[in-house]
Design a protein around this motif. Structure first.
Motif, mmCIF file in Angstrom:
data_model
loop_
_atom_site.group_PDB
_atom_site.id
_atom_site.type_symbol
_atom_site.label_atom_id
_atom_site.label_comp_id
_atom_site.label_asym_id
_atom_site.label_seq_id
_atom_site.Cartn_x
_atom_site.Cartn_y
_atom_site.Cartn_z
ATOM 1 N N THR A 79 -28.229 -9.598 25.304
ATOM 2 C CA THR A 79 -28.058 -8.159 25.488
ATOM 3 C C THR A 79 -26.965 -7.800 26.493
ATOM 4 O O THR A 79 -26.593 -6.636 26.607
ATOM 5 C CB THR A 79 -29.371 -7.538 25.990
ATOM 6 N N TYR A 80 -26.439 -8.776 27.228
ATOM 7 C CA TYR A 80 -25.578 -8.458 28.366
ATOM 8 C C TYR A 80 -24.149 -8.099 27.978
ATOM 9 O O TYR A 80 -23.485 -7.341 28.674
ATOM 10 C CB TYR A 80 -25.530 -9.641 29.346
ATOM 11 N N ARG A 81 -23.664 -8.690 26.881
ATOM 12 C CA ARG A 81 -22.276 -8.452 26.464
ATOM 13 C C ARG A 81 -22.207 -8.408 24.954
ATOM 14 O O ARG A 81 -22.940 -9.132 24.282
ATOM 15 C CB ARG A 81 -21.342 -9.572 26.981
ATOM 16 N N HIS A 82 -21.303 -7.586 24.436
ATOM 17 C CA HIS A 82 -21.104 -7.565 22.999
ATOM 18 C C HIS A 82 -20.689 -8.968 22.543
ATOM 19 O O HIS A 82 -19.875 -9.637 23.196
ATOM 20 C CB HIS A 82 -20.015 -6.555 22.636
ATOM 21 N N PRO A 83 -21.208 -9.457 21.420
ATOM 22 C CA PRO A 83 -20.930 -10.835 21.009
ATOM 23 C C PRO A 83 -19.452 -11.163 20.847
ATOM 24 O O PRO A 83 -19.020 -12.270 21.196
ATOM 25 C CB PRO A 83 -21.671 -10.962 19.681
ATOM 26 N N ARG B 59 -30.720 -9.893 17.621
ATOM 27 C CA ARG B 59 -29.387 -9.797 18.212
ATOM 28 C C ARG B 59 -28.892 -11.171 18.678
ATOM 29 O O ARG B 59 -27.696 -11.477 18.576
ATOM 30 C CB ARG B 59 -29.396 -8.795 19.373
ATOM 31 N N LEU B 60 -29.798 -11.982 19.178
ATOM 32 C CA LEU B 60 -29.419 -13.332 19.579
ATOM 33 C C LEU B 60 -28.896 -14.111 18.373
ATOM 34 O O LEU B 60 -27.852 -14.788 18.454
ATOM 35 C CB LEU B 60 -30.618 -14.059 20.197
ATOM 36 N N GLU B 61 -29.583 -14.018 17.236
ATOM 37 C CA GLU B 61 -29.122 -14.760 16.064
ATOM 38 C C GLU B 61 -27.775 -14.235 15.580
ATOM 39 O O GLU B 61 -26.887 -15.022 15.213
ATOM 40 C CB GLU B 61 -30.157 -14.696 14.943
ATOM 41 N N GLU B 62 -27.586 -12.922 15.577
ATOM 42 C CA GLU B 62 -26.287 -12.389 15.175
ATOM 43 C C GLU B 62 -25.194 -12.812 16.163
ATOM 44 O O GLU B 62 -24.058 -13.094 15.761
ATOM 45 C CB GLU B 62 -26.347 -10.876 15.038
ATOM 46 N N THR B 63 -25.531 -12.860 17.444
ATOM 47 C CA THR B 63 -24.559 -13.335 18.436
ATOM 48 C C THR B 63 -24.135 -14.759 18.130
ATOM 49 O O THR B 63 -22.942 -15.107 18.178
ATOM 50 C CB THR B 63 -25.162 -13.248 19.849
ATOM 51 N N LEU B 64 -25.086 -15.617 17.799
ATOM 52 C CA LEU B 64 -24.773 -17.003 17.456
ATOM 53 C C LEU B 64 -23.862 -17.068 16.231
ATOM 54 O O LEU B 64 -22.905 -17.846 16.189
ATOM 55 C CB LEU B 64 -26.067 -17.776 17.196
ATOM 56 N N ARG B 65 -24.137 -16.256 15.244
ATOM 57 C CA ARG B 65 -23.295 -16.242 14.040
ATOM 58 C C ARG B 65 -21.887 -15.759 14.369
ATOM 59 O O ARG B 65 -20.893 -16.294 13.860
ATOM 60 C CB ARG B 65 -23.940 -15.357 12.979
ATOM 61 N N ILE B 66 -21.800 -14.728 15.220
ATOM 62 C CA ILE B 66 -20.488 -14.161 15.543
ATOM 63 C C ILE B 66 -19.636 -15.137 16.337
ATOM 64 O O ILE B 66 -18.458 -15.338 16.038
ATOM 65 C CB ILE B 66 -20.663 -12.827 16.299
ATOM 66 N N VAL B 67 -20.213 -15.743 17.376
ATOM 67 C CA VAL B 67 -19.388 -16.652 18.186
ATOM 68 C C VAL B 67 -18.940 -17.848 17.356
ATOM 69 O O VAL B 67 -17.799 -18.321 17.488
ATOM 70 C CB VAL B 67 -20.107 -17.103 19.482
ATOM 71 N N ASP C 178 -11.931 -20.868 11.650
ATOM 72 C CA ASP C 178 -10.701 -20.383 11.025
ATOM 73 C C ASP C 178 -10.906 -19.041 10.333
ATOM 74 O O ASP C 178 -9.948 -18.454 9.832
ATOM 75 C CB ASP C 178 -10.201 -21.411 9.999
ATOM 76 N N ASP C 179 -12.123 -18.565 10.277
ATOM 77 C CA ASP C 179 -12.436 -17.291 9.615
ATOM 78 C C ASP C 179 -12.253 -16.145 10.600
ATOM 79 O O ASP C 179 -13.048 -15.986 11.529
ATOM 80 C CB ASP C 179 -13.879 -17.332 9.108
ATOM 81 N N ASP C 180 -11.185 -15.354 10.433
ATOM 82 C CA ASP C 180 -10.957 -14.206 11.318
ATOM 83 C C ASP C 180 -11.229 -12.890 10.607
ATOM 84 O O ASP C 180 -10.732 -11.837 10.994
ATOM 85 C CB ASP C 180 -9.542 -14.228 11.898
ATOM 86 N N GLY C 181 -12.033 -12.955 9.552
ATOM 87 C CA GLY C 181 -12.376 -11.756 8.795
ATOM 88 C C GLY C 181 -13.481 -10.949 9.448
ATOM 89 O O GLY C 181 -13.882 -11.209 10.585
ATOM 90 N N PRO C 182 -14.007 -9.961 8.734
ATOM 91 C CA PRO C 182 -15.032 -9.084 9.314
ATOM 92 C C PRO C 182 -16.384 -9.785 9.425
ATOM 93 O O PRO C 182 -16.619 -10.844 8.830
ATOM 94 C CB PRO C 182 -15.098 -7.934 8.330
ATOM 95 N N PHE C 183 -17.254 -9.175 10.213
ATOM 96 C CA PHE C 183 -18.639 -9.610 10.300
ATOM 97 C C PHE C 183 -19.514 -8.383 10.099
ATOM 98 O O PHE C 183 -19.324 -7.358 10.759
ATOM 99 C CB PHE C 183 -18.956 -10.246 11.662
ATOM 100 N N GLU C 184 -20.468 -8.480 9.194
ATOM 101 C CA GLU C 184 -21.387 -7.382 8.927
ATOM 102 C C GLU C 184 -22.807 -7.858 9.166
ATOM 103 O O GLU C 184 -23.335 -8.690 8.430
ATOM 104 C CB GLU C 184 -21.239 -6.899 7.479
ATOM 105 N N GLY C 185 -23.414 -7.361 10.223
ATOM 106 C CA GLY C 185 -24.788 -7.693 10.516
ATOM 107 C C GLY C 185 -25.632 -6.438 10.620
ATOM 108 O O GLY C 185 -25.146 -5.319 10.424
ATOM 109 N N ARG C 186 -26.871 -6.612 10.940
ATOM 110 C CA ARG C 186 -27.757 -5.463 11.096
ATOM 111 C C ARG C 186 -27.450 -4.700 12.371
ATOM 112 O O ARG C 186 -27.501 -3.474 12.413
ATOM 113 C CB ARG C 186 -29.213 -5.929 11.106
ATOM 114 N N HIS C 187 -27.097 -5.426 13.432
ATOM 115 C CA HIS C 187 -26.884 -4.798 14.738
ATOM 116 C C HIS C 187 -25.419 -4.757 15.152
ATOM 117 O O HIS C 187 -25.046 -3.925 15.984
ATOM 118 C CB HIS C 187 -27.693 -5.548 15.795
ATOM 119 N N TYR C 188 -24.597 -5.655 14.612
ATOM 120 C CA TYR C 188 -23.195 -5.730 15.020
ATOM 121 C C TYR C 188 -22.302 -5.746 13.784
ATOM 122 O O TYR C 188 -22.594 -6.424 12.793
ATOM 123 C CB TYR C 188 -22.941 -7.008 15.841
ATOM 124 N N ARG C 189 -21.219 -4.991 13.888
ATOM 125 C CA ARG C 189 -20.220 -4.947 12.819
ATOM 126 C C ARG C 189 -18.843 -5.088 13.455
ATOM 127 O O ARG C 189 -18.450 -4.259 14.272
ATOM 128 C CB ARG C 189 -20.330 -3.651 12.023
#
Length: 297
Positions: A86-90, A137-145, A151-162
């Motif tokens: 929760t401390y920083r955007h992923p 949010r923790l799981e989405e953070t793991l996916r985002i980082v 090599d994938d610099d495309g978009p990320f679409e999650g429930r909490h982060y886009r």
């Protein structure tokens, strides 16, 4: 077994002006002591009820502190134990850890958890959702980082982060990415996330958590790994030692004797906490009396 030292207190003789020189000296002492990992907490306020002072005691921002330590060390790995999701955007978190890794010459570790300290969130106006959402949010953070470190610099679409883009330049020096450690022993969620996304787990050990309890957690982790198709053997098993130690000859021998049971379970690293002890003296004592017997495990 590797040794980490986890700094949890920034109240030093000499007041605020003593913090920077003390930490610089602690970095040098850690390397002279043969320490493998140096970590600090990720909190806005000191933890109340932990015996380390009141919430208004000095508490440094974690990643700024790691940047400072990177400039005063050359080999020790650096991390927060652990960053709350929760401390920083992923996306920003991935960028921050990448920066620490580049500036330290490839020595950053990302420690992650679901966060728990509600008071500091309220104090700083940081949203503190219910526990189920924090784990989402923790799981989405793991996916985002992991995506930002690929090599994938495309978009990320999650429930909490886009994220419209996951461009991350420069990428970390550590390849394929800085190690990801997840802290905590939650059997249904935390250890499943370790199996699915992480390179290391971190459990508590000491007087209130016997080796048998750690073994039970590791057995559950192994079962999650089997379900996720993950090689259990590649996940580093680490513990934070919750008991205070005295870094003298007797204390070093006693600690090594107690840690032998954890080494037999596959634990490969222990993180020690100086508590309120002066960190430079503590680190020097660890180097003189603790490093050799624990490294021998």
């Amino acid at each position: 077994m590797e040794i980490g030292v986890h700094l949890v207190n920034f109240t030093y003789p000499g007041g605020v002006a003593a913090i920077a020189p003390t930490l610089a000296a602690a970095g040098r002492a850690a390397e002279e002591a043969g320490i493998d990992n140096l970590s600090v907490m990720d909190h806005y306020l000191q933890m109340e009820g932990a015996g380390l002072g009141e919430p208004d005691a000095p508490m440094l921002e974690g990643y700024t502190t790691l940047g400072f330590l990177a400039a005063h060390t050359t080999s020790v790995r650096l991390q927060l134990l652990v960053t709350g999701a929760t401390y920083r955007h992923p996306g920003l978190l991935a960028k921050i850890v990448s920066t620490v890794d580049v500036l330290s010459g490839g020595r950053a570790v990302l420690g992650l958890g679901a966060a728990w300290y509600e008071r500091e969130h309220a104090a700083y106006g940081v949203p503190f959702p219910p526990v189920a959402e924090r784990f989402e949010r923790l799981e989405e953070t793991l996916r985002i980082v992991r995506q930002m470190w690929s090599d994938d610099d495309g978009p990320f679409e999650g429930r909490h982060y886009r994220l419209a883009e996951t461009v991350n330049s420069p990428q970390p020096l550590t390849r394929p990415h800085p190690p990801i450690m997840i802290g905590g022993g939650g059997e249904k969620k935390t250890l499943r996330l370790v199996a699915k996304y992480a390179d290391a787990c971190n459990l508590f050990a000491g007087p209130h958590s016997a080796p048998e309890q750690v073994k039970a957690k590791l057995d559950i982790l192994a079962a999650h790994c089997e379900r996720e198709g993950t090689d259990y053997g590649r996940i580093r098993k680490t513990v934070t030692w919750s008991d205070a130690i005295t870094p003298d000859a007797a204390g070093g021998a006693e600690l090594a004797e107690r840690l032998a049971a954890y080494a037999a379970l596959g634990v490969t690293a222990v993180h020690l906490m100086p508590g309120l002890a002066e960190p430079v003296a503590f680190l020097r004592g660890v180097g003189e009396h603790v490093t050799a017997p624990v490294h021998a495990l």
